[in-house]
Design a protein around this motif. Structure first.
Motif, PDB file in Angstrom:
ATOM      1  N   ALA A 278       3.077  -5.602   4.451  1.00  0.00           N
ATOM      2  CA  ALA A 278       1.676  -5.741   4.047  1.00  0.00           C
ATOM      3  C   ALA A 278       1.380  -7.184   3.650  1.00  0.00           C
ATOM      4  O   ALA A 278       0.316  -7.727   3.978  1.00  0.00           O
ATOM      5  CB  ALA A 278       1.356  -4.786   2.899  1.00  0.00           C
ATOM      6  N   VAL A 279       2.340  -7.809   2.972  1.00  0.00           N
ATOM      7  CA  VAL A 279       2.207  -9.238   2.637  1.00  0.00           C
ATOM      8  C   VAL A 279       2.134 -10.064   3.912  1.00  0.00           C
ATOM      9  O   VAL A 279       1.264 -10.937   4.074  1.00  0.00           O
ATOM     10  CB  VAL A 279       3.391  -9.710   1.766  1.00  0.00           C
ATOM     11  CG1 VAL A 279       3.340 -11.237   1.593  1.00  0.00           C
ATOM     12  CG2 VAL A 279       3.381  -9.019   0.416  1.00  0.00           C
ATOM     13  N   LEU A 280       3.057  -9.785   4.815  1.00  0.00           N
ATOM     14  CA  LEU A 280       3.141 -10.554   6.059  1.00  0.00           C
ATOM     15  C   LEU A 280       1.845 -10.460   6.872  1.00  0.00           C
ATOM     16  O   LEU A 280       1.326 -11.478   7.347  1.00  0.00           O
ATOM     17  CB  LEU A 280       4.314 -10.052   6.906  1.00  0.00           C
ATOM     18  CG  LEU A 280       4.666 -10.899   8.134  1.00  0.00           C
ATOM     19  CD1 LEU A 280       5.432 -12.138   7.704  1.00  0.00           C
ATOM     20  CD2 LEU A 280       5.502 -10.096   9.125  1.00  0.00           C
ATOM     21  N   VAL A 281       1.333  -9.249   7.027  1.00  0.00           N
ATOM     22  CA  VAL A 281       0.092  -9.063   7.779  1.00  0.00           C
ATOM     23  C   VAL A 281      -1.062  -9.767   7.065  1.00  0.00           C
ATOM     24  O   VAL A 281      -1.914 -10.402   7.697  1.00  0.00           O
ATOM     25  CB  VAL A 281      -0.212  -7.559   7.970  1.00  0.00           C
ATOM     26  CG1 VAL A 281      -1.581  -7.359   8.614  1.00  0.00           C
ATOM     27  CG2 VAL A 281       0.875  -6.908   8.824  1.00  0.00           C
ATOM     28  N   GLY A 282      -1.070  -9.677   5.738  1.00  0.00           N
ATOM     29  CA  GLY A 282      -2.095 -10.387   4.966  1.00  0.00           C
ATOM     30  C   GLY A 282      -2.045 -11.885   5.195  1.00  0.00           C
ATOM     31  O   GLY A 282      -3.085 -12.538   5.363  1.00  0.00           O
TER      32      GLY A 282
ATOM     33  N   GLU B 131       5.062 -13.174  -8.322  1.00  0.00           N
ATOM     34  CA  GLU B 131       5.862 -11.984  -8.601  1.00  0.00           C
ATOM     35  C   GLU B 131       4.952 -10.761  -8.606  1.00  0.00           C
ATOM     36  O   GLU B 131       3.939 -10.738  -9.309  1.00  0.00           O
ATOM     37  CB  GLU B 131       6.588 -12.116  -9.942  1.00  0.00           C
ATOM     38  CG  GLU B 131       7.597 -11.008 -10.178  1.00  0.00           C
ATOM     39  CD  GLU B 131       8.506 -11.290 -11.370  1.00  0.00           C
ATOM     40  OE1 GLU B 131       8.690 -10.362 -12.194  1.00  0.00           O
ATOM     41  OE2 GLU B 131       9.030 -12.417 -11.459  1.00  0.00           O
ATOM     42  N   VAL B 132       5.313  -9.757  -7.809  1.00  0.00           N
ATOM     43  CA  VAL B 132       4.468  -8.579  -7.630  1.00  0.00           C
ATOM     44  C   VAL B 132       5.164  -7.366  -8.234  1.00  0.00           C
ATOM     45  O   VAL B 132       6.301  -7.063  -7.888  1.00  0.00           O
ATOM     46  CB  VAL B 132       4.167  -8.333  -6.136  1.00  0.00           C
ATOM     47  CG1 VAL B 132       3.247  -7.124  -5.968  1.00  0.00           C
ATOM     48  CG2 VAL B 132       3.554  -9.575  -5.491  1.00  0.00           C
TER      49      VAL B 132
ATOM     50  N   LYS C 255      -1.494  -9.956  -3.733  1.00  0.00           N
ATOM     51  CA  LYS C 255      -0.810  -9.452  -4.934  1.00  0.00           C
ATOM     52  C   LYS C 255      -1.641  -8.361  -5.606  1.00  0.00           C
ATOM     53  O   LYS C 255      -1.130  -7.286  -5.939  1.00  0.00           O
ATOM     54  CB  LYS C 255      -0.577 -10.619  -5.906  1.00  0.00           C
ATOM     55  CG  LYS C 255      -0.055 -10.217  -7.291  1.00  0.00           C
ATOM     56  CD  LYS C 255       0.064 -11.460  -8.175  1.00  0.00           C
ATOM     57  CE  LYS C 255       0.222 -11.105  -9.645  1.00  0.00           C
ATOM     58  NZ  LYS C 255       1.565 -10.577  -9.947  1.00  0.00           N
ATOM     59  N   ASP C 256      -2.929  -8.609  -5.768  1.00  0.00           N
ATOM     60  CA  ASP C 256      -3.801  -7.643  -6.429  1.00  0.00           C
ATOM     61  C   ASP C 256      -3.894  -6.330  -5.639  1.00  0.00           C
ATOM     62  O   ASP C 256      -3.858  -5.241  -6.217  1.00  0.00           O
ATOM     63  CB  ASP C 256      -5.203  -8.244  -6.596  1.00  0.00           C
ATOM     64  CG  ASP C 256      -6.174  -7.278  -7.250  1.00  0.00           C
ATOM     65  OD1 ASP C 256      -5.963  -6.939  -8.427  1.00  0.00           O
ATOM     66  OD2 ASP C 256      -7.128  -6.833  -6.570  1.00  0.00           O
ATOM     67  N   ALA C 257      -3.992  -6.451  -4.319  1.00  0.00           N
ATOM     68  CA  ALA C 257      -4.112  -5.256  -3.473  1.00  0.00           C
ATOM     69  C   ALA C 257      -2.878  -4.375  -3.592  1.00  0.00           C
ATOM     70  O   ALA C 257      -2.980  -3.147  -3.741  1.00  0.00           O
ATOM     71  CB  ALA C 257      -4.327  -5.672  -2.024  1.00  0.00           C
ATOM     72  N   ILE C 258      -1.710  -4.974  -3.529  1.00  0.00           N
ATOM     73  CA  ILE C 258      -0.463  -4.199  -3.565  1.00  0.00           C
ATOM     74  C   ILE C 258      -0.206  -3.637  -4.961  1.00  0.00           C
ATOM     75  O   ILE C 258       0.221  -2.482  -5.110  1.00  0.00           O
ATOM     76  CB  ILE C 258       0.715  -5.058  -3.079  1.00  0.00           C
ATOM     77  CG1 ILE C 258       0.524  -5.394  -1.583  1.00  0.00           C
ATOM     78  CG2 ILE C 258       2.051  -4.352  -3.310  1.00  0.00           C
ATOM     79  CD1 ILE C 258       1.552  -6.335  -1.010  1.00  0.00           C
TER      80      ILE C 258
END
Length: 424
Positions: free
Chosen positions: A272-276, A255-256, A287-290
């Motif tokens: 951004a998740v998808l590309v990651g 959960e973000v 999760k931390d990046a976003i």
């Protein structure tokens, strides 16, 4: 001078400047021209300030072997950028779309930087000058470059793609932006899809929002794609959990909780998740990046001032982003909600209709107080307070202070509605 010879000079002096007020020692100054300036006239000044070379296209300004005369400075900059891009091993991810490009770019940059040496477009330098300048910042150890592409007319994305030659691409959405230049919404779809055209013609990879019917249909038969969806299990699942006011979502049981306001930012986070995931970033790092990304530059910023809870979204506006912002603000829980809406630019002959539609939508949502600002909004049929200019609004706010409220400020860049903050 041959491009290969020029490139050898660039490798020895790999910093490019186009503004003599920002000259860096040993850079290469490109004497670009604009409607109100001629960079050639500043070549001597650039060299005196420490530039190693000045690239010019007017022979009268050639003063030494440190001034490199070319046929067209802008074309030379673009050709050099393309050549440099092809000499590097950097993978290029390109983004375009009507709304959310810069936020999406910054989120992807945050995610990919968890594992890779990554560069990205600075600010919104996303045009025929900004794209080459970004490509020229690629270093030998740069693994991924994220290139934002903006456009307000047909064939512009096609041209930018020919310079950047992306390996991957994503279109944020197709909205009512730059309708005047594109010739309507169908023109927007056609123009933005020029990125898809390049990627498909060159068998490159496409990221997509599979819940966007235009994207899904446009790429239905294309094989090299990786998409996300809330409901379609053929694609990577990312679930929107809400935005009151900050966006929350879930992927792979993570959960973000973001610092981004508005449901419209969910898809920016999701890509951004998808590309990651595609680039094998661990889910905890994604999760931390976003979660650590904080918006700036008047983009969906949350500001607390004098008892007001202010959503400042004054970087830009068009009918699509305006509606999304209103819908999201409508979900915010507050006893008092106040709107400041500024004109939307570049709408051409549809301007009157689109401004009236937004005013009507705001009336239906029954906010406590609404202020309409600008030439177009001042002409709509509405009971709202209307102001032809910022100066007239300023005079009103100076004499009639608002009680503490939740406030949304939204308008095109040219309206500069962030100035309202001074009077709240």
């Amino acid at each position: 001078m041959e491009l290969t010879d020029f490139y050898r000079i660039f490798l020895q002096h790999p910093v490019v400047c186009t503004d003599t007020r920002k000259i860096k020692k040993n850079c290469i100054y490109f004497a670009l021209k604009g409607s109100n300036f001629n960079g050639n006239a500043f070549a001597k000044d650039a060299l005196q300030k420490g530039a190693a070379y000045a690239v010019i296209d007017e022979e009268s300004h050639k003063i030494s072997d440190k001034t490199i005369l070319v046929d067209d400075v802008l074309k030379t900059l673009q050709e050099l950028a393309n050549y440099h891009r092809n000499q590097s091993k950097t993978k290029v991810v390109s983004l375009t779309g009507s709304n959310g490009k810069t936020t999406t770019k910054e989120l992807i940059h945050k995610v990919l930087s968890k594992k890779y040496n990554t560069i990205a477009t600075v600010g919104n330098l996303n045009n025929h000058i900004g794209v080459p300048l970004t490509l020229l910042t690629i270093k030998e150890d740069t693994e991924i470059g994220i290139i934002e592409m903006g456009a307000n007319h047909q064939k512009e994305i096609e041209f930018l793609a020919s310079i950047a030659e992306p390996d991957f691409g994503y279109i944020t959405n197709f909205g009512k932006a730059h309708l005047e230049g594109f010739g309507g919404i169908d023109g927007v779809i056609k123009g933005k899809s020029e990125l898809y055209d390049y990627l498909q013609a060159n068998e490159k990879y496409v990221f997509l929002n599979a819940d966007d019917p235009i994207q899904k249909e446009r790429l239905s038969t294309y094989i090299n794609k990786f998409g996300f969806s809330e409901t379609d299990h053929e694609y990577y699942n990312i679930k929107f959990l809400g935005a009151n006011p900050f966006v929350k979502f879930k992927f792979e049981n993570e959960e973000v909780s973001t610092q981004l306001i508005g449901a419209y930012n969910f898809t920016n986070c999701a890509i951004a998740v998808l590309v990651g995931k595609y680039f094998n970033i661990p889910k905890t790092a994604i999760k931390d990046a976003i979660e650590s990304y904080h918006p700036e530059n008047n983009r969906s910023q949350l500001i607390e001032k004098n008892g007001h809870h202010i959503i400042l979204d004054a970087y830009n506006a068009n009918p699509t982003s305006m509606k999304a912002a209103l819908d999201s603000f409508g979900e915010v829980e507050s006893k008092s909600k106040v709107l400041f809406l500024g004109d939307m630019f570049e709408l051409g002959e549809t301007a009157a209709k689109e401004h009236q539609a937004i005013a009507h939508l705001a009336e239906e949502m029954e906010f406590n107080n609404t202020f309409l600002v600008g030439e177009n909004f001042s002409k709509v049929a509405s009971t709202f307070k209307k102001f032809k200019s910022f100066e007239t609004l300023k005079a009103h706010l100076e004499n009639d202070k608002l009680s503490p409220a939740s406030i949304l400020i939204k308008g095109s860049r040219g309206m500069a509605l962030e100035r309202i903050l001074e009077y709240l």
